[in-house]
Write an enzyme that holds these catalytic residues in place. Sequence first.
Site, PDB file in Angstrom:
ATOM      1  CG  ASP A  21     -31.261 -27.565  34.352  1.00 46.95           C
ATOM      2  OD1 ASP A  21     -31.444 -26.596  35.527  1.00 46.95           O
ATOM      3  OD2 ASP A  21     -30.480 -27.462  33.656  1.00 46.95           O
TER       4      ASP A  21
ATOM      5  NE  ARG B 233     -30.391 -22.184  32.403  1.00 49.48           N
ATOM      6  CZ  ARG B 233     -30.535 -23.513  31.945  1.00 49.48           C
ATOM      7  NH1 ARG B 233     -30.409 -23.623  30.504  1.00 49.48           N
ATOM      8  NH2 ARG B 233     -30.598 -24.462  32.485  1.00 49.48           N
TER       9      ARG B 233
ATOM     10  NE  ARG C 288     -30.042 -19.091  41.005  1.00 47.25           N
ATOM     11  CZ  ARG C 288     -30.060 -19.905  40.042  1.00 47.25           C
ATOM     12  NH1 ARG C 288     -29.643 -19.427  38.687  1.00 47.25           N
ATOM     13  NH2 ARG C 288     -30.090 -21.265  40.052  1.00 47.25           N
TER      14      ARG C 288
ATOM     15  CG  ASN D 220     -28.968 -28.536  43.479  1.00 47.13           C
ATOM     16  OD1 ASN D 220     -29.962 -29.313  43.284  1.00 47.13           O
ATOM     17  ND2 ASN D 220     -28.386 -27.931  42.467  1.00 47.13           N
TER      18      ASN D 220
ATOM     19  NE  ARG E  61     -25.045 -30.442  32.771  1.00 44.03           N
ATOM     20  CZ  ARG E  61     -24.860 -29.375  32.190  1.00 44.03           C
ATOM     21  NH1 ARG E  61     -24.391 -29.315  30.850  1.00 44.03           N
ATOM     22  NH2 ARG E  61     -25.415 -28.125  32.696  1.00 44.03           N
TER      23      ARG E  61
HETATM   24  C1  FPP Z   1     -32.774 -26.519  38.487  1.00 37.58           C
HETATM   25  O1  FPP Z   1     -33.069 -25.178  38.086  1.00 37.58           O
HETATM   26  C2  FPP Z   1     -33.652 -26.738  39.666  1.00 37.58           C
HETATM   27  C3  FPP Z   1     -33.218 -26.872  40.821  1.00 37.58           C
HETATM   28  C4  FPP Z   1     -31.914 -26.989  41.145  1.00 37.58           C
HETATM   29  C5  FPP Z   1     -34.303 -27.230  41.808  1.00 37.58           C
HETATM   30  C6  FPP Z   1     -35.524 -27.804  41.482  1.00 37.58           C
HETATM   31  C7  FPP Z   1     -36.510 -27.500  42.575  1.00 37.58           C
HETATM   32  C8  FPP Z   1     -37.997 -27.211  42.166  1.00 37.58           C
HETATM   33  C9  FPP Z   1     -38.479 -27.272  40.904  1.00 37.58           C
HETATM   34  C10 FPP Z   1     -38.977 -26.726  43.155  1.00 37.58           C
HETATM   35  C11 FPP Z   1     -38.795 -27.474  44.331  1.00 37.58           C
HETATM   36  C12 FPP Z   1     -39.521 -29.161  44.312  1.00 37.58           C
HETATM   37  C13 FPP Z   1     -40.334 -29.735  44.703  1.00 37.58           C
HETATM   38  C14 FPP Z   1     -40.534 -31.137  44.275  1.00 37.58           C
HETATM   39  C15 FPP Z   1     -41.444 -29.046  45.675  1.00 37.58           C
HETATM   40  P1  FPP Z   1     -31.668 -24.263  38.071  1.00 37.58           P
HETATM   41  O2  FPP Z   1     -31.895 -23.165  39.326  1.00 37.58           O
HETATM   42  O3  FPP Z   1     -30.192 -24.900  38.123  1.00 37.58           O
HETATM   43  O4  FPP Z   1     -31.931 -23.466  36.915  1.00 37.58           O
HETATM   44  P2  FPP Z   1     -30.876 -22.711  36.024  1.00 37.58           P
HETATM   45  O5  FPP Z   1     -29.975 -23.849  35.421  1.00 37.58           O
HETATM   46  O6  FPP Z   1     -31.483 -21.842  34.920  1.00 37.58           O
HETATM   47  O7  FPP Z   1     -30.044 -21.619  36.643  1.00 37.58           O
END
Ligand code: FPP
Length: 247
Positions: A18, A22, A31, A66, A192
């Site tokens: 996560d 940010r 983003r 998502n 969480r």
């Molecule tokens: C959460 O950060 C991350 C995700 C929803 C996606 C995770 C994906 C990757 C790390 C890249 C692709 C994965 C692989 C396995 C190649 P967020 O966008 O919710 O961050 P925020 O809470 O700060 O907005």
Amino acid sequence: MRKIDFKSLPHHIAIVMDGNGRWAQRQGVGRIFGHIKGVKTVKHVVRACREMGIKFLTLYAFSMENWDRPDREVQALMKLLEKYLHSEEREMLDNNIRLLSIGNLEFLKDPIKKALLESTRKTSQNTGMTLILALSYGGRDEITEAAKKMATDAMEGRIPPQEITKEVFARYLYTANIPDPDLIIRTSGEYRLSNFLLWQSAYAELYFTEVLWPDFTREELMKAIADYQQRQRRFGLTSEQITKDFD
Ligand code: FPP
């Protein structure tokens, strides 16, 4: 390097990656750049776990929830995942990594589904680390689907209801042949599980760090493992019962 005991590593580490958004915001970029940097972290962490001798690593790459993000971000994440599968297949084959996925793959578009199934098939005989991508995954959806399948089996006489146990139920989950996680890490200071491995996390040790996923390093991973190794896992027993086993 942080001191960890290589003889008592967690068998299965699962990570809620996560903080990409940010991280990007703090850099003053969009983003998607956070997700691009996040993929780099994925590569480092997969390598670090493999080199350390971790047997199972599950990454929460895309949750059921998502899908409701802006279309542009969903498309970008799908493209990144597809690219990752193509670019890392060689690395997995060369390093004895087996790829698995958990989640509802029906929602995925054909090119990514194809890449996922191809890499899964090609790496299926590998015996080193198992890398599990949680993709289009939701814990409640998984449990609901499992209940539906088990109810059908019960109705059609394949399983007598009185023979249903937690072990039988677990065989209907996406994780049927995967051991429960020992350590669940979540980055970015959120405390969480967000619908991740709800059934399987019953006795997992949870580790939270303020570090955003794009900044998560091998050293941070070591810190999480060192912290895990300080804990006494009691599985509902008393401290005395646990230590007696080691006398
Ligand atoms: C959460 O950060 C991350 C995700 C929803 C996606 C995770 C994906 C990757 C790390 C890249 C692709 C994965 C692989 C396995 C190649 P967020 O966008 O919710 O961050 P925020 O809470 O700060 O907005």
